[in-house]
Scaffold this motif. Structure first.
Motif, PDB file in Angstrom:
ATOM      1  N   GLY A 174       0.944  -0.991  -0.177  1.00  0.00           N
ATOM      2  CA  GLY A 174       0.126   0.060  -0.348  1.00  0.00           C
ATOM      3  C   GLY A 174       0.600   1.321   0.158  1.00  0.00           C
ATOM      4  N   HIS A 175       0.197   2.356   0.101  1.00  0.00           N
ATOM      5  CA  HIS A 175       1.135   3.345  -0.113  1.00  0.00           C
ATOM      6  C   HIS A 175       1.385   4.136   1.101  1.00  0.00           C
ATOM      7  N   GLU A 176       0.841   3.922   1.796  1.00  0.00           N
ATOM      8  CA  GLU A 176       1.255   4.431   3.249  1.00  0.00           C
ATOM      9  C   GLU A 176       2.565   3.557   3.729  1.00  0.00           C
ATOM     10  N   ILE A 177       2.359   2.070   2.889  1.00  0.00           N
ATOM     11  CA  ILE A 177       3.561   1.398   3.497  1.00  0.00           C
ATOM     12  C   ILE A 177       5.133   1.429   3.128  1.00  0.00           C
ATOM     13  N   ALA A 178       4.889   1.932   1.317  1.00  0.00           N
ATOM     14  CA  ALA A 178       5.894   2.252   0.434  1.00  0.00           C
ATOM     15  C   ALA A 178       6.435   3.779   1.234  1.00  0.00           C
ATOM     16  N   ARG A 179       5.210   5.024   1.793  1.00  0.00           N
ATOM     17  CA  ARG A 179       6.321   6.194   1.841  1.00  0.00           C
ATOM     18  C   ARG A 179       6.766   5.904   3.393  1.00  0.00           C
ATOM     19  N   THR A 180       6.140   4.303   4.164  1.00  0.00           N
ATOM     20  CA  THR A 180       6.825   4.866   5.162  1.00  0.00           C
ATOM     21  C   THR A 180       8.668   4.421   5.081  1.00  0.00           C
ATOM     22  N   LEU A 181       8.387   2.495   4.575  1.00  0.00           N
ATOM     23  CA  LEU A 181       9.484   1.427   4.444  1.00  0.00           C
ATOM     24  C   LEU A 181      11.116   2.930   3.301  1.00  0.00           C
ATOM     25  N   PHE A 182      10.380   3.379   2.698  1.00  0.00           N
ATOM     26  CA  PHE A 182      11.401   3.767   0.985  1.00  0.00           C
ATOM     27  C   PHE A 182      10.270   5.395   0.911  1.00  0.00           C
ATOM     28  N   PRO A 183      10.994   6.156   2.000  1.00  0.00           N
ATOM     29  CA  PRO A 183      11.231   7.750   2.111  1.00  0.00           C
ATOM     30  C   PRO A 183      11.814   8.100   1.106  1.00  0.00           C
ATOM     31  N   ASN A 184      11.127   8.990   0.198  1.00  0.00           N
ATOM     32  CA  ASN A 184      11.723   9.913  -1.248  1.00  0.00           C
ATOM     33  C   ASN A 184      12.224   8.968  -2.386  1.00  0.00           C
ATOM     34  N   ARG A 185      11.820   7.558  -2.507  1.00  0.00           N
ATOM     35  CA  ARG A 185      12.151   7.212  -3.745  1.00  0.00           C
ATOM     36  C   ARG A 185      11.471   5.675  -3.722  1.00  0.00           C
ATOM     37  N   SER A 186      11.554   5.175  -5.090  1.00  0.00           N
ATOM     38  CA  SER A 186      10.511   4.140  -5.556  1.00  0.00           C
ATOM     39  C   SER A 186      10.505   3.211  -4.790  1.00  0.00           C
ATOM     40  N   ALA A 187       9.328   2.464  -4.287  1.00  0.00           N
ATOM     41  CA  ALA A 187       8.993   0.741  -4.104  1.00  0.00           C
ATOM     42  C   ALA A 187       9.461  -0.300  -4.600  1.00  0.00           C
ATOM     43  N   VAL A 188       9.318   0.110  -5.811  1.00  0.00           N
ATOM     44  CA  VAL A 188       9.463  -0.664  -6.690  1.00  0.00           C
ATOM     45  C   VAL A 188      10.650  -1.726  -7.239  1.00  0.00           C
ATOM     46  N   GLY A 189      10.604  -3.134  -6.784  1.00  0.00           N
ATOM     47  CA  GLY A 189      11.934  -3.758  -7.094  1.00  0.00           C
ATOM     48  C   GLY A 189      12.783  -3.626  -5.786  1.00  0.00           C
ATOM     49  N   LYS A 190      12.215  -3.196  -4.679  1.00  0.00           N
ATOM     50  CA  LYS A 190      13.077  -3.802  -3.879  1.00  0.00           C
ATOM     51  C   LYS A 190      12.565  -4.094  -2.450  1.00  0.00           C
ATOM     52  N   ASP A 191      13.348  -4.756  -1.547  1.00  0.00           N
ATOM     53  CA  ASP A 191      12.848  -6.139  -0.828  1.00  0.00           C
ATOM     54  C   ASP A 191      13.020  -5.270  -0.185  1.00  0.00           C
ATOM     55  N   ILE A 192      11.761  -6.008   0.798  1.00  0.00           N
ATOM     56  CA  ILE A 192      10.865  -5.823   2.332  1.00  0.00           C
ATOM     57  C   ILE A 192      11.078  -7.109   2.707  1.00  0.00           C
TER      58      ILE A 192
END
Length: 424
Positions: A174-192
């Protein structure tokens, strides 16, 4: 044609003159006019405020239930039933859905445009580096889940069939998860990380925002393949309950055929005899919306009754003012009728005055409601809709006609000789 045009022109002039007389009378007695406005203003304000609040509340609640989908049936262990007489003992020992039952229903359901299986868990923690987000709603889904539920992506892509079939470590967040875990950058292609397991983010859902009921929001949701979900959490008996969702076709009005087919397929798969009751429930989101519609209908009725008392006071106030106005202008009415003024003209003159007075008061009431719509009420957003505006205008006009018809009729029936003598 010319005769009809001439008659139309005469009636238009009569209406305009009646309107002009009404405006002049109201301007000449402006203090009395203002005082007589209060009843209608308060009445329209009360009624339209109630309607606006109820409509806004209904819209917010139904938007909060959007996650249930549209034209969707849910096969579950527990039915969506409310009330003190809920027979929970009948359902507690029911079996839960299985993956095999989902495959059976998906293979043979002819009246479903899509069939999906999903299971969920709340309170999950996701991590990425030194960042973490808590209270995440995790959902394991099959490939057809996007056809049943609306999964709108802001970036990235949806699952591929082989990712779902093999239970690969991929996720849509979700949007909030992406904003929290990856601030100021795209979350696509990243690992969680989830329970120590690495997940590759392939998509980010569009921002949904908070909803009125606090229902599950996609902003703090994470979607993973169903088989991957079942590796992390126990699914089935003594675990998370899988839910079978069936999306209906547009031609199936009310989803009657789909519901009957789904019931038959589940009974067939579970080998239930004709005399045995269903050991599953088919739930419909329409059940919740119908319950809400009944509640909001009662609220609208109660608000209308309460506001009608204020409108009744305003109607009596306008009627009283109009009778006083007729009394004051009796001699003028006599002169007008002696010069050839028709009863229609006299009637319209006072009726326009009453309607104009009521409409003006109603517009002030609507303006006050519009101001209140800017008030901050948390997640509840008030909106003065066009239907409520029209409702207020029509209500004001009706009150004006009802409160002005008797004074206008009494003025129109005055004898011109007696009217002139009365004014002397």
């Amino acid at each position: 044609m010319q005769k009809a045009y001439k008659i139309l022109r005469i009636y238009t002039l009569l209406v305009w003159e009646s309107f002009s007389f009404a405006v002049q009378s109201l301007r000449a007695n402006w203090l009395r006019t203002i005082l007589s406005l209060f009843g209608v203003t308060i009445g329209v304000f009360a009624i339209i405020t109630v309607f606006t609040v109820v409509d806004s509340l209904e819209r917010s609640i139904k938007e909060s239930l959007n996650f249930l989908g549209k034209d969707v049936l849910y096969i579950q262990k527990w039915p969506w039933v409310f009330g003190p007489e809920y027979p929970w003992w009948k359902y507690v020992n029911r079996p839960v859905n299985t993956y095999e039952e989902y495959e059976f229903v998906a293979r043979y359901a002819q009246n479903a445009s899509a069939v999906a299986l999903f299971a969920g868990r709340g309170g999950v923690v996701l991590q990425s580096g030194s960042f973490s987000v808590e209270e995440v709603t995790l959902r394991g889904v099959t490939y057809t889940y996007s056809a049943v539920a609306n999964v709108e992506l802001a970036e990235g892509r949806y699952f591929l069939p082989h990712e779902i079939d093999n239970g690969l470590n991929v996720a849509i967040i979700g949007h909030e998860i992406a904003r929290t875990l990856f601030p100021n950058r795209s979350a696509v292609g990243k690992d969680i990380r989830l329970k120590g397991r690495k997940l590759r983010v392939i998509g980010v859902m569009k921002r949904e925002g908070a909803n009125f009921l606090g229902a599950p929001s996609s902003d703090k949701s994470c979607i993973v393949p169903f088989l991957f979900f079942s590796k992390l959490y126990r699914v089935g008996k003594d675990g998370r309950e899988p839910i079978i969702a069936l999306k209906g076709k547009e031609s199936d009005v009310g989803l009657m055929r789909l519901e009957a087919e789904a019931r038959g397929l589940m009974r067939r798969k579970r080998a239930l005899r004709p005399t045995e009751e269903d050991n599953f429930a088919i739930n419909r989101p329409e059940f919740l919306t119908n319950q809400l519609n009944a509640i909001f209908a009662v609220l609208n009725l109660a608000g209308g009754v309460i506001g009608s008392f204020a409108m009744l006071v305003g109607a009596f106030g306008i009627a009283n003012i109009m009778f006083v106005s007729v009394k004051e202008r009796t001699s003028i009415i006599g002169v007008q009728k002696s010069l050839g003024a028709k009863n229609f003209f006299i009637l319209n003159q006072f009726l326009f005055e009453a309607v104009f007075l009521s409409l003006f008061g109603g517009m002030i009431g609507l303006f006050l409601v519009w101001l209140i719509s800017f008030a901050s009420l948390g997640s509840l957003e008030l909106e003065l809709t066009l239907s409520n505006i029209l409702r207020g205008v029509v209500l004001s006009a009706v009150v004006g006609v009802l409160s002005g018809i008797l004074p206008a009729w009494s003025a129109a029936r005055l004898d011109p000789v007696k009217a002139i003598r009365t004014g002397e």
